[in-house]
Structure formats: structure tokens, C-alpha cells
Design a protein around this motif. Structure first.
Motif, PDB file in Angstrom:
ATOM      1  N   ALA A 282       3.707   1.171  11.939  1.00  0.00           N
ATOM      2  CA  ALA A 282       3.903  -0.144  12.036  1.00  0.00           C
ATOM      3  C   ALA A 282       3.624  -1.225  13.239  1.00  0.00           C
ATOM      4  O   ALA A 282       2.839  -2.264  13.772  1.00  0.00           O
TER       5      ALA A 282
ATOM      6  N   VAL B 132      -0.154  -0.727  13.395  1.00  0.00           N
ATOM      7  CA  VAL B 132      -0.680  -1.764  11.980  1.00  0.00           C
ATOM      8  C   VAL B 132      -0.886  -3.330  13.380  1.00  0.00           C
ATOM      9  O   VAL B 132      -1.563  -4.215  13.332  1.00  0.00           O
ATOM     10  N   ILE B 133       0.780  -3.513  14.039  1.00  0.00           N
ATOM     11  CA  ILE B 133       1.237  -4.597  14.692  1.00  0.00           C
ATOM     12  C   ILE B 133       0.038  -4.946  15.832  1.00  0.00           C
ATOM     13  O   ILE B 133      -0.653  -6.178  16.037  1.00  0.00           O
TER      14      ILE B 133
ATOM     15  N   ALA C 165      -0.714   0.890   7.901  1.00  0.00           N
ATOM     16  CA  ALA C 165      -0.342   0.532   6.622  1.00  0.00           C
ATOM     17  C   ALA C 165      -0.688   0.547   5.095  1.00  0.00           C
ATOM     18  O   ALA C 165       0.304   0.737   4.231  1.00  0.00           O
ATOM     19  N   GLN C 166      -1.497   1.397   4.667  1.00  0.00           N
ATOM     20  CA  GLN C 166      -1.684   2.286   3.577  1.00  0.00           C
ATOM     21  C   GLN C 166      -0.398   2.936   3.206  1.00  0.00           C
ATOM     22  O   GLN C 166       0.489   3.334   2.349  1.00  0.00           O
TER      23      GLN C 166
ATOM     24  N   ILE D  91       2.115   3.414   4.894  1.00  0.00           N
ATOM     25  CA  ILE D  91       4.136   2.873   4.722  1.00  0.00           C
ATOM     26  C   ILE D  91       4.271   2.163   3.567  1.00  0.00           C
ATOM     27  O   ILE D  91       4.413   1.984   2.798  1.00  0.00           O
ATOM     28  N   GLY D  92       2.694   1.773   3.341  1.00  0.00           N
ATOM     29  CA  GLY D  92       3.049   0.694   1.921  1.00  0.00           C
ATOM     30  C   GLY D  92       3.111   1.630   0.803  1.00  0.00           C
ATOM     31  O   GLY D  92       4.269   1.217  -0.307  1.00  0.00           O
TER      32      GLY D  92
ATOM     33  N   LEU E  11       6.612   1.646  -1.943  1.00  0.00           N
ATOM     34  CA  LEU E  11       5.752   1.450  -3.105  1.00  0.00           C
ATOM     35  C   LEU E  11       6.659   2.711  -3.796  1.00  0.00           C
ATOM     36  O   LEU E  11       7.515   2.634  -5.390  1.00  0.00           O
TER      37      LEU E  11
ATOM     38  N   MET F 123       6.897  -5.884  -5.886  1.00  0.00           N
ATOM     39  CA  MET F 123       6.865  -4.641  -5.329  1.00  0.00           C
ATOM     40  C   MET F 123       6.839  -3.752  -6.245  1.00  0.00           C
ATOM     41  O   MET F 123       5.625  -3.183  -7.024  1.00  0.00           O
TER      42      MET F 123
ATOM     43  N   PRO G 268      -0.750  -1.264  -1.690  1.00  0.00           N
ATOM     44  CA  PRO G 268      -0.088  -0.776  -0.802  1.00  0.00           C
ATOM     45  C   PRO G 268      -0.928  -0.943   0.498  1.00  0.00           C
ATOM     46  O   PRO G 268       0.190  -1.193   1.392  1.00  0.00           O
ATOM     47  N   GLU G 269      -2.089  -1.192   1.776  1.00  0.00           N
ATOM     48  CA  GLU G 269      -1.727  -1.818   1.709  1.00  0.00           C
ATOM     49  C   GLU G 269      -1.753  -3.223   2.422  1.00  0.00           C
ATOM     50  O   GLU G 269      -0.528  -3.375   3.917  1.00  0.00           O
TER      51      GLU G 269
ATOM     52  N   VAL H  84       1.565  -4.266   1.231  1.00  0.00           N
ATOM     53  CA  VAL H  84       2.695  -4.412   1.297  1.00  0.00           C
ATOM     54  C   VAL H  84       3.344  -3.695   2.431  1.00  0.00           C
ATOM     55  O   VAL H  84       4.044  -3.908   3.350  1.00  0.00           O
ATOM     56  N   GLY H  85       2.446  -2.506   2.753  1.00  0.00           N
ATOM     57  CA  GLY H  85       2.742  -2.309   4.445  1.00  0.00           C
ATOM     58  C   GLY H  85       2.216  -3.041   5.421  1.00  0.00           C
ATOM     59  O   GLY H  85       3.131  -2.599   6.659  1.00  0.00           O
ATOM     60  N   ARG H  86       1.217  -3.646   5.707  1.00  0.00           N
ATOM     61  CA  ARG H  86       1.067  -4.665   6.437  1.00  0.00           C
ATOM     62  C   ARG H  86       2.597  -5.553   6.458  1.00  0.00           C
ATOM     63  O   ARG H  86       2.797  -6.276   7.467  1.00  0.00           O
TER      64      ARG H  86
ATOM     65  N   LEU I  92       5.874  -5.148   5.297  1.00  0.00           N
ATOM     66  CA  LEU I  92       6.781  -4.933   5.637  1.00  0.00           C
ATOM     67  C   LEU I  92       6.711  -4.207   7.352  1.00  0.00           C
ATOM     68  O   LEU I  92       7.872  -4.302   7.782  1.00  0.00           O
ATOM     69  N   ALA I  93       5.745  -3.815   8.039  1.00  0.00           N
ATOM     70  CA  ALA I  93       5.724  -3.405   9.362  1.00  0.00           C
ATOM     71  C   ALA I  93       6.042  -4.704  10.777  1.00  0.00           C
ATOM     72  O   ALA I  93       6.400  -4.825  11.195  1.00  0.00           O
ATOM     73  N   ARG I  94       4.809  -5.972   9.513  1.00  0.00           N
ATOM     74  CA  ARG I  94       5.578  -6.834  10.196  1.00  0.00           C
ATOM     75  C   ARG I  94       7.101  -8.150  10.159  1.00  0.00           C
ATOM     76  O   ARG I  94       7.915  -7.755  10.872  1.00  0.00           O
ATOM     77  N   ALA I  95       7.894  -7.569   9.040  1.00  0.00           N
ATOM     78  CA  ALA I  95       8.772  -8.034   8.545  1.00  0.00           C
ATOM     79  C   ALA I  95       9.935  -6.816   9.264  1.00  0.00           C
ATOM     80  O   ALA I  95      10.862  -7.251   9.986  1.00  0.00           O
ATOM     81  N   ASN I  96       9.833  -5.798   9.819  1.00  0.00           N
ATOM     82  CA  ASN I  96      10.825  -4.520  11.009  1.00  0.00           C
ATOM     83  C   ASN I  96      10.556  -5.598  12.307  1.00  0.00           C
ATOM     84  O   ASN I  96      11.284  -4.969  13.274  1.00  0.00           O
TER      85      ASN I  96
END
Lengths: 309, 378
Positions: free
Chosen positions: A232, A235-236, A284-285, A287-288, A292, B269, B279-280, B282-284, B286-290
Motif C-alpha cells: 500500500a 502504491v500510494i 496493487a495487483q 494486494i488486489g 479477491l 469484489m 486485481p490492480e 481493487v489493490g489501489r 484498498l491501499a488508499r482506503a487503508n
């Protein structure tokens, strides 16, 4: 925040203020090893700080180390101290320790006493010199055992440097907007300019929190237990770089597009660091895919549980 | 960073047990909430649900026991709010009372007002609205003109408020009014006063306004010689501006400033496994939500310590609104074909409701102006 962190931060910030600046960064890009600066950080015992006391360190935690790396990033990271500290946290040894990506490339590999490779072990290696793009920092290649042992640590190191670099870019831009006058007033007084800088400030703050949070997660659960937070953070900080660098260059206009003015030292480094040890898409992939696989019903409970005792 | 601090905070030790209790309750209570109700979440008004929440001690959690409050920590309250929002619970009937009206009455109200109102907010019985905007006063709130004229024993109100969320369903509104003319256009923040207005008082007409998604979410309130007794003055006459703006750190930093659209992400989801871009994306998200969650927790911790981090709150709201507002379109963009029915219902509703995210509680432009001042610009 620990007392140790305060002491180290003060030392590093003072050192960087005294002995680093655009000229140092220019020398690094020309491939000149910053020997004087490295001697200073060694004299302070910084490279081994994360090692145990028996191994010559002070067992500095990952959360505290991250704060030091952010300070390094603010100054454009003129020495590969963050990489060496992280490598020594795995395998303490004397001298500069490079941190290799899984593909066998490493910042300043040519100057390393040893390199921590993807197998998690130190190796003596002969590096072929190269340059990172677009920062021109030494980024060298060797044939090393593969593996992902350095991936999480390297991603954290680069995220932390980016959080610092982002702060520096914002500060430069705000200062410039306050002194550059057009139409009879500082350009920062125009909403079209100030609103962009405010948005950039939001991204800079988010990057700082994401990185601090990743450092805390590693301190608590180890690197393996903090993959989500490290990913994260990468990504951020990567997303923040896209926006903050764009705003900084827009605010600086033509002068920021030159080599004469020093904005480019930091923006070019941010653009290089965001690609090191996995870019935004890579993390991101990861984590995603994991989320999922766990399913929508677990997404919130998993997120909420991360900091619950 | 430039004077803004976001020190990390831990969730409280009570969190795991509290979450388990909340989730069991919400799973049962939420069995019949439609995707559309979840899309509205903290603007969705359901008094029965709020009474059930009150019964379990989840309204006024941090308030003194003497008035029925739970005397728990801000961070326990934070956990409660985020669990409610994460499933899109229809919390609108108690949200404003719990977040703003109750704390204001506790801080500035008279003892009589506290005894009269606080226990009934805690039980979920009383619903509050906030009367700020007027037809000609939006972001320039201090230019408001609705008047409260001093008369024997109280005030007489004339004028109009607008965009007052759920006013037609609420019992009281904490209303900002002009009690004396501004001495100078530059001193328009003076002469404003907060009154507790009984929305069923004589002379009040409330006209619901349909929002773009077809809900009667907000209203126009007309005051025609409405009498409000002195006993319903909040704080000090003429100090309304300072009183109203001192709540902003509470209003702007909460989890509702980034979580409004999370239920859509979690609902989508399970139908995204075969979408290659999922995946990408959703990952982005979730990273931001966290990250936003850690920022929001940081401000909750500062509030717990008695600080007033109004500027940090403005920054979180701005970054959070961008995230939650963009989310419905980002979800839609992941489906090559039609979305499943329940996802589609939530997405289409939320995409409309999301327009309000960067308007309610301070527009994006106003927030960025506050941040710019903090940066030392202007």
C-alpha cells in the motif's frame, strides 16, 4: 516515537543539511561515490543501526528506521544509507551493503563491500555499472541468486525515500509560489495555483502516513506480516508522485524545466524510485489478488483487523 | 509536513470485542437493506434502526453517564462508526445528533438543555438537523440573512434555510441565524447566533426537495414569525460563528469522509474474478482506503486528546472525498459486461449520490482554501 529515533533523526538531518545539496547529487549522478558523507554516516554507526547490539548495532526498529529514510529522501538520498541499513537488518556486516532487486540490479552495487541478494544472503559480487532512469543514480547489475527476499525491504526503503522526496518537492513549490510574482502578486495567491498545491499537500500527507504505517506494521509483524502495508505504501507514494511532480512542475513553470534550478534532482529521483522494487501496478495487483481470493465479505473485516490487538 | 501532523494511532484494546458485537447486530438488522439504502448510508433515515442502535449504547458513546452517555473513548466510538459505514447502515436518524448536536449541547448548552435533550439523543428518540445554508449563502455561509429578532422571552425567526438534510423527518435543528446586522461587510461573522429550533413549531414550513436520485433527502425550511424561547439559545448570542466552526474538526475528519462508497467495493469484489483489470484496481482502492483510515484514526486520536485539528480534518476530507467520489466510476469501469443486479443498483445510485460527497460539510474548493492557508499561501 522512540528516543533513539529522535537522536538518529537529528544526527542525519544535521549531516544532510551540512554536507548535501545539489552539488553532491550532481556528483552522484556522475558516478562519484560520496566518500566523505559515507565516512560520516559510518562514524555515527548508522549503517549497522538495525543490527543487534552483539552485531554492533542498536537494534533500531523498522518504524524508527523508516523515519530516518524519509529524512534521507527529503535530501534526495545522496548516500545509499537506507539500502545498507535494510541489508544489515538481515545480515550485519561491515562497510556499505547494497540491496539487490530480484533481477540482480542494485543501487551503487559497484561500491558495495557485499550485496544482499534475492536469496537473503550476503554475496561479494562484481557489478557492471549502469544508471537508473531518469535519476542517473548508479544502478548496477550483477549475476546473483534470484528470489524475493529483498523485495519487501526494498519496497519499504523506496517508499520511505519517496515520502521524503514528496515533502521536499511540495515545500519547494510552496516557497516558489510565494516569491514568484506575476500580475503584481505572488502566484500562490491565485486560486488556480493554490488549489493545485492544496491537492498536492493531501497526497504528500497520505504518502507520509502510508509509509509510517508500513514501518509500524513491519515493527510489529515482521516484513512477511506487513506485505499489505508495504505494498500500500508503494502504491500510494507512486500515485502521489504522479500528481505532486506534475503540480510542482506546473507551479515552477519554465525554471523548473531547467537543470539550473534544483527541482529536477528530486522529481527525477521520485520517478526512478517509484519503479524500484515493484511499481504501483505490481504491488496493487498483489494486494488486489490476495483480497479477491479472500472475497468481498472479508475485505472490510481484514482491513479493520490489521491494527486491532 | 508544513505544520500538519498525522501521528499514527492504535485502535483501542476494546476493538475486537466491540466489532464482533456490532457485526452480529448489523448482520441481523441489515438483512433487508436494499443496495439503494446502503448507497445512501448516513443520509438514509430509519428511526427504528436508530432506536435499536441507541438501545445498545452506540449513540453518545463518549458522553457523560449523568446524561445517559457511555463514557467510552473517542476511538471506541470511531470503531462503531466505521463498522456501521462499512456495511452502509442507514444511520441518518441519529448521525447528526451523535456527531454534532449532542457534543455542542454538552459543551455549550445549559444544564436544562443537557437534561432535556441528551438522554433522548442517546436513546435514538430525537433526530437533529443542521440549519446552515440559505438560498443565497452556501460556501459564503457568514453572509446568511435569516433573522432572529429579539422579542420578550425569546426570538422571532424570519427567512429561509435550504439543503437541510432530512429536516422534514427530524425533530430539532441547530440553526445559525443573524441576531444583529454585521457592523461592516468585512465583519459578517459577527452577530450570528445558534438556536435550537423545534421543527414542529408554528410558522415553520418544510418543503422536501427531491435529489437527483429521486430521494427526498433535503429540504427548504421557511420561517414565518417563528417564536423560539430564550431557553433554546445555544451558548452566547452573537458567538454563533465561533461556536459553529469549532465543530468542524468533528464534522470533517470522521470515517464518513472516505467510507461512504466502500460497501460498493466489497459488494462488487465477488463478481470481478474474471475481469483482468480487477486485481490492480481493487489493490489501489484498498491501499488508499487503508491509508485514509490511518489518517482518520490519527485525527480521532487528537480529538481524544482534546486537540482541535481543524486543518488536518479539512485535508482528510478533501483526500477522502476524492477517493469515495471516484469509486463508483472505478467499479463500473471494471465490468466488460453488465454488472450483477445488486451491484448495478448500488453503483447507479451511489454514482449519483457521490456528487454530494465533495459538497456536503464544506466543498472541495473551500477545503483546499483552508489547506492553502495552512501551507502559507494567500
Amino acid at each position: 516515537m522512540s528516543e533513539m529515533r529522535d537522536i538518529l533523526l537529528e544526527q542525519v538531518e544535521r549531516l544532510l543539511a551540512d554536507q548535501s545539496g545539489p552539488e553532491t547529487l550532481r556528483q552522484v549522478e556522475a558516478g562519484v561515490w560520496p566518500a566523505a558523507l559515507w565516512a560520516e554516516v559510518e562514524a555515527l554507526g548508522l549503517p549497522l543501526a538495525m543490527a543487534s547490539e552483539e552485531a554492533g548495532g542498536v537494534a533500531l526498529g523498522w518504524d524508527d528506521a523508516v523515519a530516518v529514510w524519509v529524512a534521507l529522501g527529503r535530501a534526495g538520498a545522496p548516500v545509499p544509507l537506507a539500502e545498507s541499513m535494510a541489508a544489515a537488518a538481515f545480515a550485519p556486516a561491515a562497510g556499505f551493503l547494497a540491496l539487490a532487486q530480484p533481477d540482480g540490479t542494485a543501487m551503487w552495487g559497484r561500491a558495495a563491500a557485499q550485496v544482499l541478494a534475492g536469496d537473503g544472503a550476503l554475496h561479494a559480487a562484481g557489478f557492471t555499472p549502469g544508471k537508473a532512469q531518469p535519476s542517473n543514480e548508479p544502478w548496477d547489475r550483477a549475476t546473483l541468486p534470484g528470489g524475493e527476499a529483498t523485495l519487501l525491504a526494498g519496497a519499504l526503503v523506496n517508499s520511505a525515500k519517496m515520502a521524503g522526496g514528496l515533502e521536499a518537492v511540495l515545500t519547494l513549490s510552496v516557497d516558489y509560489a510565494n516569491v514568484r510574482k506575476q500580475f503584481g502578486k505572488p502566484i500562490g495567491q491565485f486560486q488556480a495555483v493554490s488549489q493545485q498545491l492544496s491537492q498536492a499537500a493531501g497526497e504528500v500527507a497520505a504518502a507520509g502516513v502510508a509509509v509510517a504505517n508500513a514501518g509500524r506494521a513491519v515493527a510489529r509483524r515482521g516484513l512477511g506480516g506487513a506485505e499489505f502495508e508495504i505494498g500500500a505504501a508503494k502504491v500510494i507514494t507512486g500515485e502521489a508522485t504522479a500528481l505532486v511532480a506534475a503540480v510542482a512542475h506546473q507551479v515552477h513553470a519554465a525554471i523548473g524545466f531547467t537543470q539550473d534550478y534544483h527541482l529536477h534532482f528530486t522529481t527525477r529521483r521520485l520517478w526512478a524510485w517509484r519503479d524500484a522494487f515493484g511499481n504501483e501496478r505490481f504491488w496493487a495487483q498483489r494486494i488486489g489478488r490476495a483480497a479477491l481470493a479472500r472475497g468481498g465479505a472479508n475485505a472490510w473485516p481484514d482491513l479493520a483487523a490489521r491494527e486491532d490487538g | 509536513m508544513v505544520g500538519l501532523r498525522f501521528d499514527l494511532r492504535d485502535t483501542p484494546p476494546e476493538a475486537p470485542a466491540l466489532r464482533a458485537e456490532l457485526r452480529a447486530f448489523l448482520a441481523e438488522a441489515g438483512r433487508h437493506w436494499s443496495p439503494r439504502v446502503r448507497a445512501y448510508s448516513w443520509m438514509a433515515f430509519d428511526r427504528d434502526f436508530s432506536r435499536e442502535v441507541g438501545k445498545r449504547g452506540w449513540i453518545g458513546m463518549t458522553w457523560p453517564a449523568a446524561y445517559g452517555g457511555g463514557e467510552r473513548s473517542f476511538l471506541e466510538r470511531y470503531v462503531t462508526l466505521e463498522e456501521m459505514l462499512a456495511v452502509g447502515a442507514p444511520v441518518g436518524a441519529h448521525w447528526i445528533g451523535d456527531r454534532q448536536s449532542g457534543p455542542l449541547i454538552l459543551r455549550l448548552g445549559t444544564e436544562e438543555q443537557r437534561r432535556e435533550f441528551i438522554p433522548r439523543i442517546v436513546s435514538g428518540e430525537l433526530a437533529f438537523a443542521i440549519g446552515l445554508s440559505e438560498p443565497d449563502s452556501g460556501s459564503d455561509l457568514a453572509s446568511l440573512r435569516t433573522r432572529a429578532e429579539k422579542v420578550p422571552g425569546g426570538y422571532r425567526l424570519n427567512g429561509r434555510k435550504v439543503w437541510t438534510t432530512n429536516a422534514h423527518r427530524c425533530d430539532f435543528a441547530i440553526t445559525l441565524l443573524r441576531t444583529s446586522p454585521a457592523p461592516d461587510p468585512k465583519l459578517k461573522h459577527q452577530g450570528l447566533t445558534q438556536l435550537l429550533v423545534d421543527l414542529r413549531a408554528s410558522g415553520i414550513e418544510i418543503r422536501p426537495i427531491l435529489d437527483l436520485a429521486g430521494e427526498e433527502g433535503f429540504n427548504e425550511i421557511t420561517f414565518d414569525n417563528v417564536f423560539v424561547p430564550d431557553s433554546l439559545l445555544i451558548g452566547v448570542e452573537g458567538k454563533g460563528w465561533e461556536q459553529a466552526t469549532s465543530e468542524l474538526a468533528f464534522e470533517r475528519s470522521g470515517p464518513e469522509r472516505y467510507l461512504s462508497s466502500l460497501p460498493l467495493l466489497t459488494a462488487a469484489m465477488d463478481s470481478l474474478h474474471d475481469e483482468p483489470a480487477a486485481p490492480e484496481a481493487v489493490g489501489r482502492m484498498l491501499a488508499r482506503a487503508n491509508t485514509l483510515r490511518q489518517m482518520s484514526l490519527s485525527v480521532a486520536g487528537m480529538l481524544q486528546d482534546g486537540e482541535a485539528p481543524a486543518r488536518e480534518a479539512a485535508l482528510i476530507k478533501d483526500v477522502g472525498n476524492d477517493f469515495e467520489q471516484a469509486l463508483p466510476d472505478r467499479i463500473r469501469a471494471l465490468y466488460a459486461g453488465p454488472m450483477p443486479d445488486d451491484v448495478a443498483e448500488m453503483q447507479t445510485t451511489m454514482n449519483m449520490v457521490a456528487r454530494s460527497y465533495s459538497l456536503r460539510g464544506g466543498t472541495r474548493e473551500i477545503l483546499r482554501g483552508i489547506i492553502a492557508r495552512q501551507l502559507g499561501l494567500r
